[in-house]
Design a protein around this motif. Structure first.
Motif, short mmCIF file in Angstrom:
data_model
loop_
_atom_site.label_atom_id
_atom_site.label_comp_id
_atom_site.label_asym_id
_atom_site.label_seq_id
_atom_site.Cartn_x
_atom_site.Cartn_y
_atom_site.Cartn_z
N PHE A 375 -64.81 13.55 96.21
CA PHE A 375 -64.91 14.64 97.19
C PHE A 375 -65.75 15.79 96.64
CE2 PHE A 375 -63.49 18.51 99.35
CZ PHE A 375 -63.57 18.13 100.68
N PHE A 376 -65.57 16.11 95.35
CA PHE A 376 -66.30 17.26 94.82
C PHE A 376 -67.47 16.87 93.93
CE2 PHE A 376 -62.70 16.91 91.71
CZ PHE A 376 -63.43 16.65 90.58
N MET A 377 -67.81 15.60 93.87
CA MET A 377 -69.04 15.19 93.19
C MET A 377 -69.67 14.05 93.97
SD MET A 377 -67.84 12.98 89.83
CE MET A 377 -66.96 14.34 89.10
N SER A 378 -70.93 13.80 93.68
CA SER A 378 -71.65 12.75 94.40
C SER A 378 -71.15 11.37 93.98
CB SER A 378 -73.15 12.84 94.12
OG SER A 378 -73.42 12.51 92.76
N ASN A 379 -71.40 10.38 94.81
CA ASN A 379 -71.04 9.01 94.46
C ASN A 379 -71.78 8.55 93.20
OD1 ASN A 379 -69.08 8.24 96.31
ND2 ASN A 379 -70.56 7.54 97.84
N ASP A 380 -73.03 8.96 93.06
CA ASP A 380 -73.79 8.59 91.86
C ASP A 380 -73.10 9.11 90.60
OD1 ASP A 380 -75.78 7.19 93.17
OD2 ASP A 380 -77.03 8.96 93.46
N ALA A 381 -72.67 10.37 90.64
CA ALA A 381 -72.03 10.95 89.47
C ALA A 381 -70.73 10.23 89.14
CB ALA A 381 -71.75 12.44 89.71
N PHE A 382 -69.97 9.87 90.14
CA PHE A 382 -68.68 9.21 89.89
C PHE A 382 -68.86 7.76 89.44
CE2 PHE A 382 -65.06 6.63 91.40
CZ PHE A 382 -64.06 7.21 90.64
N TYR A 383 -69.67 7.00 90.17
CA TYR A 383 -69.77 5.56 89.89
C TYR A 383 -70.59 5.25 88.65
CZ TYR A 383 -67.35 4.65 94.21
OH TYR A 383 -66.38 4.61 95.17
N PHE A 384 -71.59 6.08 88.36
CA PHE A 384 -72.41 5.80 87.18
C PHE A 384 -72.02 6.64 85.97
CE2 PHE A 384 -75.36 4.60 90.69
CZ PHE A 384 -75.39 3.24 90.41
N GLY A 385 -71.25 7.72 86.20
CA GLY A 385 -70.86 8.57 85.09
C GLY A 385 -69.42 8.42 84.67
N VAL A 386 -68.51 8.39 85.65
CA VAL A 386 -67.08 8.38 85.35
C VAL A 386 -66.51 6.97 85.31
CG1 VAL A 386 -64.81 9.19 86.11
CG2 VAL A 386 -66.82 10.66 86.38
N LEU A 387 -66.85 6.14 86.29
CA LEU A 387 -66.25 4.81 86.40
C LEU A 387 -66.46 3.94 85.16
CD1 LEU A 387 -64.69 2.74 88.05
CD2 LEU A 387 -66.85 2.09 89.16
N PRO A 388 -67.66 3.89 84.57
CA PRO A 388 -67.81 3.06 83.36
C PRO A 388 -66.89 3.49 82.22
CG PRO A 388 -69.96 3.61 84.26
CD PRO A 388 -68.96 4.44 85.02
N VAL A 389 -66.67 4.79 82.06
CA VAL A 389 -65.76 5.27 81.01
C VAL A 389 -64.33 4.82 81.29
CG1 VAL A 389 -64.83 7.32 79.87
CG2 VAL A 389 -67.23 7.27 80.56
N LEU A 390 -63.91 4.97 82.55
CA LEU A 390 -62.56 4.53 82.92
C LEU A 390 -62.42 3.03 82.76
CD1 LEU A 390 -62.11 6.63 86.21
CD2 LEU A 390 -60.96 7.03 84.02
N SER A 391 -63.45 2.28 83.12
CA SER A 391 -63.38 0.82 83.01
C SER A 391 -63.31 0.36 81.57
CB SER A 391 -64.60 0.20 83.71
OG SER A 391 -64.52 -1.21 83.69
N ASN A 392 -64.09 1.01 80.69
CA ASN A 392 -64.04 0.65 79.27
C ASN A 392 -62.65 0.91 78.69
OD1 ASN A 392 -66.70 -0.17 79.21
ND2 ASN A 392 -67.47 1.84 78.58
N THR A 393 -62.04 2.02 79.11
CA THR A 393 -60.68 2.32 78.65
C THR A 393 -59.70 1.27 79.17
OG1 THR A 393 -61.20 4.69 78.69
CG2 THR A 393 -58.86 4.06 78.64
N ALA A 394 -59.84 0.90 80.44
CA ALA A 394 -58.93 -0.07 81.05
C ALA A 394 -59.06 -1.45 80.43
CB ALA A 394 -59.19 -0.15 82.55
N ALA A 395 -60.25 -1.78 79.95
CA ALA A 395 -60.47 -3.10 79.37
C ALA A 395 -59.56 -3.35 78.16
CB ALA A 395 -61.93 -3.27 78.97
N HIS A 396 -59.21 -2.29 77.45
CA HIS A 396 -58.32 -2.43 76.29
C HIS A 396 -56.91 -2.81 76.70
CE1 HIS A 396 -61.34 -0.91 73.52
NE2 HIS A 396 -61.53 0.14 74.30
N PHE A 397 -56.60 -2.65 77.97
CA PHE A 397 -55.25 -2.97 78.46
C PHE A 397 -55.26 -4.16 79.40
CE2 PHE A 397 -55.41 1.53 77.39
CZ PHE A 397 -54.29 1.69 76.59
#
Length: 466
Positions: A375-397
């Motif tokens: 809502f407060f950032m663009s889709n590009d910022a979220f999917y290319f900036g935030v999502l990969p970090v979250l996914s890498n963290t989730a991969a450990h679990f």
């Protein structure tokens, strides 16, 4: 400090527009400028904003010429048969009209482009709303909610970005989410029906004598509310004629007696519009240029005299200025968010506060984060900036990237209502609706839709709970 300033800036902006202390355009300019200077941007804030506006210039051009093109098509009569058909099939029952708005929005939304959806829906239905005295905020709420729910289709932006960012097939993201999508659409249609019933009751309470008649006769009298439509017309007066549908269109943007009608050119205009829609889908030529050429051809063919061409362009000036100004003003907010580092700081903070004990629940956490973050950032910022970090963290679990990708698109019903999304700015501008009024009606409903989609995804195990 940047994290606090970022969240405080977004909150301040939302409060000001929802309480109507500032118009959205002024809030988009003043609030980010004040917070950017406080964050230490100094004179560099100008470059931040101009870089952002350059990135949005093509969007502004697209919306500008799209408004002019579809405004021309309204004036020459292309949509008149469609509106007559809608009125004949749905009658003048407000509940059916609002439900029809949701159905039409859903059908057009299948092309994956929100701007096209909102232009077509407002062109076809805004005159009906103004003729019956229905609130245009209901139109924006229903159209925005339906389009946001369908924004997860694989050829749309969010799913394609998630697939590219995590290197997974878009079909693997979307197909398992189809039950969630269906559930979200059912809830959206339910909201549309309830809003329609509420409008019906409101109109009956305001004028019980008129609305006690048969529904087909109720619409021949109308409120005099002015609506800033793409056709630039307002309702008023009484309708006549044997056809209730034609009567309901009198004295609106689709007045059957308006001088700009070109009935002999309807097949040419239909072919031109279909050709433009095809170009939108195949996307082989930049879309702003497609609409530029479409406008030029439509003007020359339908209005060969230069005076008429100038008159037609001038008739859409108000709508064009409103939406283009909003898009450019949004560039101030996005420029300050990215240029000062607020977006990066907010993303890192949100990722950093997740404890290891919640690692197995990263998919659900990502879905919940996607609601406010997109809502407060663009889709590009979220999917290319935030999502990969979250996914890498989730991969450990043991959470797979494709599961994270599915979770990441859950927030789209809310994302589409963001002032950073040009399509929603176009919708409220065409309908003559204040953005704050739109948010009051749509945001909590969008949250409900997102939570229902998440619950179905968890229940079917396509989004792992833990």
């Amino acid at each position: 400090m940047l994290v606090i300033l970022g969240f405080l800036m977004i909150a301040t902006f939302m409060v000001l527009i929802m309480t109507k202390k500032l118009t959205p355009i002024l809030a988009l300019i003043i609030v980010p400028t004040a917070f950017g200077l406080f964050a230490g941007a100094g004179f560099g804030i100008g470059d931040m904003v101009m870089d952002s506006i350059k990135d949005m210039s093509s969007t502004a051009a697209l919306l500008m010429f799209a408004i002019v093109y579809f405004g021309l098509m309204i004036n020459v009569g292309l949509f008149d048969p469609l509106v007559r058909l809608i009125l004949r099939k749905l009658g003048n029952d407000p509940a059916k009209i609002v439900l029809g708005t949701a159905l039409l929005s859903g059908a057009v939304s299948l092309d994956g482009d929100g701007s096209t959806t909102f232009i077509v829906v407002t062109a076809a239905l805004l005159p009906v709303y103004q003729r019956l005295g229905l609130s245009p905020v209901v139109l924006t709420c229903v159209a925005g909610l339906t389009n946001g729910t369908l924004n997860i289709v694989p050829w749309g932006g969010p799913t394609a970005r998630a697939a590219a960012a995590l290197k997974v097939p878009a079909s693997d993201i979307f197909v398992p989410l189809v039950p969630s999508l269906v559930a979200g659409l059912v809830v959206s249609l339910g909201f549309a029906w309830m809003l329609g019933v509420r409008e019906r009751n409101r109109l009956r309470a305001a004028d019980p004598i008129r609305w006690s008649r048969e529904p087909a006769m109720a619409g021949v009298a109308s409120s005099g509310a002015s609506v800033g439509s793409v056709g630039g017309a307002s309702s008023g007066g009484s309708a006549g004629g044997a056809d209730p549908a034609a009567g309901s269109m009198a004295d609106t943007a689709l007045d059957p007696d308006r001088e700009s009608l070109r009935p002999k050119l309807i097949w040419f205009n239909l072919a031109l519009t279909v050709a433009i829609m095809v170009m939108l889908v195949v996307n082989v030529v930049p879309l702003p240029f497609v609409f530029m050429v479409g406008c030029a051809v439509a003007l020359v063919v339908n209005f060969p005299h230069i005076g008429d061409q100038a008159k037609q362009l001038a008739s859409h000036a108000t709508s064009v200025i409103a939406v283009v100004a909003m898009v450019l003003a949004a560039g101030v907010l996005t420029g300050v968010l990215s240029g000062t580092g607020m977006v990066d700081a907010m993303s890192s903070w949100l990722v950093g506060i997740i404890p290891d004990s919640l690692g197995p629940h990263m998919a659900v956490i990502t879905a919940l984060l996607s609601i406010p973050m997109t809502f407060f950032m663009s889709n590009d910022a979220f999917y290319f900036g935030v999502l990969p970090v979250l996914s890498n963290t989730a991969a450990h679990f043991g959470v797979a990237p494709v599961e994270m990708a599915r979770a990441s698109v859950i927030g789209q019903p809310v994302h589409l209502q963001s002032p950073l999304v040009p399509a929603i700015l176009l919708l409220v501008s065409l309908a003559g609706v204040d953005l704050g009024d739109h948010h009051k009606k749509v945001l909590w409903r969008a949250l409900v839709v997102a939570f229902v989609m998440l619950a179905v995804g968890i229940g079917l195990a396509v989004i792992p709970f833990g």
